[in-house]
Write a protein that holds these residues in place. Structure first.
Motif, short mmCIF file in Angstrom:
data_model
loop_
_atom_site.label_atom_id
_atom_site.label_comp_id
_atom_site.label_asym_id
_atom_site.label_seq_id
_atom_site.Cartn_x
_atom_site.Cartn_y
_atom_site.Cartn_z
N THR A 3 0.84 -1.19 0.00
CA THR A 3 0.00 0.00 0.00
C THR A 3 0.88 1.24 0.00
O THR A 3 1.81 1.36 0.80
N ILE A 29 -6.51 4.18 -5.99
CA ILE A 29 -7.67 4.59 -5.20
C ILE A 29 -7.54 6.10 -5.01
O ILE A 29 -6.65 6.59 -4.31
N SER A 95 -12.51 4.02 0.64
CA SER A 95 -11.14 3.68 0.26
C SER A 95 -10.74 2.33 0.83
O SER A 95 -10.11 1.51 0.15
N HIS A 96 -11.10 2.09 2.07
CA HIS A 96 -10.78 0.81 2.70
C HIS A 96 -11.46 -0.34 1.98
O HIS A 96 -10.86 -1.41 1.76
N GLU A 99 -9.59 -1.02 -1.26
CA GLU A 99 -8.30 -1.68 -1.01
C GLU A 99 -8.51 -3.15 -0.69
O GLU A 99 -7.78 -4.02 -1.18
N THR A 100 -9.49 -3.44 0.12
CA THR A 100 -9.77 -4.83 0.49
C THR A 100 -10.12 -5.67 -0.72
O THR A 100 -9.82 -6.87 -0.76
N ALA A 102 -8.83 -5.39 -3.70
CA ALA A 102 -7.71 -5.55 -4.63
C ALA A 102 -7.07 -6.92 -4.47
O ALA A 102 -7.19 -7.58 -3.44
N VAL A 108 -1.11 -1.07 -4.44
CA VAL A 108 -2.28 -0.20 -4.33
C VAL A 108 -1.81 1.20 -3.98
O VAL A 108 -1.19 1.43 -2.94
N HIS A 110 -2.83 4.93 -3.09
CA HIS A 110 -3.87 5.83 -2.59
C HIS A 110 -3.44 7.26 -2.90
O HIS A 110 -2.47 7.76 -2.32
N TYR A 124 0.08 3.51 5.49
CA TYR A 124 0.61 2.94 4.25
C TYR A 124 1.99 2.33 4.49
O TYR A 124 2.71 2.71 5.41
#
Length: 209
Positions: A3, A29, A95-96, A99-100, A102, A108, A110, A124
């Motif tokens: 991340t 993201i 956003s969470h 990410e989950t 992906a 990833v 952000h 991150y």
């Protein structure tokens, strides 16, 4: 999964960098895009903003008048803080969720304009700062975005200082350069990110760490 927090001052060129990272394979993201989604017409987010700032922040067709709202909040730190308290939790939750969703081996990225201001760096694995001089920021905001110099300076003043952003940077991308040099730098950074992601999952890059 690796991340990455990507940030920089307004006008620094984060969008250009993020676009190029996506071309190399990153999962993006975009906090600004999500921020627009969570205050779209009919959303609870928009209703909360209207309750706080009044119907004058709406356009004739019921959408959020972002320039008008921006002129209000960037001239008043308390109003800016109020807006952030309404929108940021919604952006964070969305956003969470993205990410989950992906892939486990994804890089990833952000894109978070206010990463420094909101103390988000620890969330991150590393932080990339897109850096330009304040003079470049001002020129781009006035010349390319059509802002008045006063509005541009107010937007810049509402954000973290250049030094504060650089303090949290694991990687810096200088965007005070021609596009070919920027592309080379992004390509170098992407190769580094791939190595880090491989090392994190015990892949071929692990022995280099």
């Amino acid at each position: 999964m690796l991340t990455v927090g990507l940030t920089g001052g307004i006008g620094a060129g984060k969008s250009e960098v993020s676009r190029r990272l996506v071309e190399h394979g990153a999962v993006l993201i975009d906090a600004d895009r999500i921020a627009r989604e969570v205050v779209a017409p009919g959303t609870p987010g928009l209703a909360a903003v209207v309750d706080a700032f009044g119907p004058e922040v709406l356009t004739a067709d019921g959408a959020l008048d972002r320039p008008r709202l921006g002129a209000i909040v960037f001239a008043d730190p308390e109003k800016l803080a109020l807006l952030n308290s309404l929108v940021h939790p919604l952006v964070g939750a969305r956003s969470h969720a993205l990410e989950t969703a992906a892939e486990e081996d994804a890089v990833v990225v952000h894109d978070v304009p206010l990463l420094t201001e909101n103390g988000l760096a620890p969330r991150y694995d590393l932080v990339i700062v897109v850096d330009v001089s304040p003079e470049t920021q001002l020129d781009r905001l006035v010349r390319l975005r059509g802002m008045t110099e006063q509005d541009a300076k107010a937007r810049m003043a509402a954000q973290a200082t250049r030094d504060a952003r650089l303090e949290i940077a694991d990687i810096v991308i200088d965007n005070d350069v021609p596009l070919p040099r920027l592309e080379r730098r992004v390509r170098e950074v992407w190769a580094d990110l791939v190595r880090r992601a491989e090392a994190a999952r015990g892949g071929p890059g692990a022995s280099q760490e």
